[in-house]
Scaffold this active site. Sequence first.
Site, PDB file in Angstrom:
ATOM      1  N   GLY A   8       0.838  -1.412  -0.048  1.00  0.00           N
ATOM      2  CA  GLY A   8       0.017  -0.025  -0.096  1.00  0.00           C
ATOM      3  C   GLY A   8       0.889   1.194  -0.095  1.00  0.00           C
ATOM      4  N   ALA A  10       3.093   4.305   1.096  1.00  0.00           N
ATOM      5  CA  ALA A  10       3.956   4.271   2.365  1.00  0.00           C
ATOM      6  C   ALA A  10       4.206   3.033   2.970  1.00  0.00           C
ATOM      7  CB  ALA A  10       3.573   5.518   3.287  1.00  0.00           C
ATOM      8  N   GLY A  12       6.627   0.639   2.427  1.00  0.00           N
ATOM      9  CA  GLY A  12       7.957   0.425   2.388  1.00  0.00           C
ATOM     10  C   GLY A  12       8.226  -0.487   1.249  1.00  0.00           C
ATOM     11  N   SER A  14       8.878   0.082  -2.159  1.00  0.00           N
ATOM     12  CA  SER A  14      10.088   0.498  -2.931  1.00  0.00           C
ATOM     13  C   SER A  14      11.268   0.651  -2.152  1.00  0.00           C
ATOM     14  CB  SER A  14       9.692   2.066  -3.207  1.00  0.00           C
ATOM     15  OG  SER A  14       8.557   2.267  -3.903  1.00  0.00           O
ATOM     16  N   HIS A  48      14.606  12.328  -7.737  1.00  0.00           N
ATOM     17  CA  HIS A  48      14.992  10.924  -7.540  1.00  0.00           C
ATOM     18  C   HIS A  48      16.017  10.128  -8.352  1.00  0.00           C
ATOM     19  CE1 HIS A  48      10.586  10.427  -6.085  1.00  0.00           C
ATOM     20  NE2 HIS A  48      11.506  10.533  -5.024  1.00  0.00           N
ATOM     21  N   MET A  51      19.265  10.869  -6.683  1.00  0.00           N
ATOM     22  CA  MET A  51      19.249   9.896  -5.498  1.00  0.00           C
ATOM     23  C   MET A  51      19.644   8.459  -6.019  1.00  0.00           C
ATOM     24  SD  MET A  51      15.882  11.063  -3.427  1.00  0.00           S
ATOM     25  CE  MET A  51      15.618   9.219  -2.935  1.00  0.00           C
TER      26      MET A  51
END
Length: 173
Positions: A8, A10, A12, A14, A48, A51
């Site tokens: 779902g 947020a 974790g 990714s 991104h 990063m």
Amino acid sequence: MLTLVLGGAASGKSEYAESLVLKTALPRYYLATMQVWDAECAARVEKHRQMRAKKQFETVECPLHLDAVRLPARGTALLEDLGNLTANELYDPAGAGEAAASAILDGLSQLAAQCEHLIVVSNEVFSGGAGYAGDTDRYLKALAQVNNGLAARADAVVRVVCGIPVSYKGAKS
């Protein structure tokens, strides 16, 4: 190896998927599916991209038509995410439209053939309520077809809940 990572918002998912990639040898590809609509989107994409570059990812933009992606060399690819890609293919005039699910699954098969490891992140959006407004049911049906088709083909399927990976298929997380 083909791995599907679900979760779902947020959850974790990714971070977990990226941790799998970082355990592999180079080259590493990040297949970005977000369409850039405005300056805010462009700034997010650039942040991104920087990063990921620090983690030795080469970014490949693919908001539509996975079947057209050609990776420069075999390695590990992280596709982020099927929710974006499904919406893009379903609603963009240049996308696959009603054939979105089959086009994405075909593209994923072609992509997997180019990789040692393909890790795909998708949204788990099917635990919520019912009676969505507008065209949401059409989108959910297409994403369900993609998730289900990919899960059937995958060597491993992992759902991330509150940052905790739970294996449903394949190697234990």
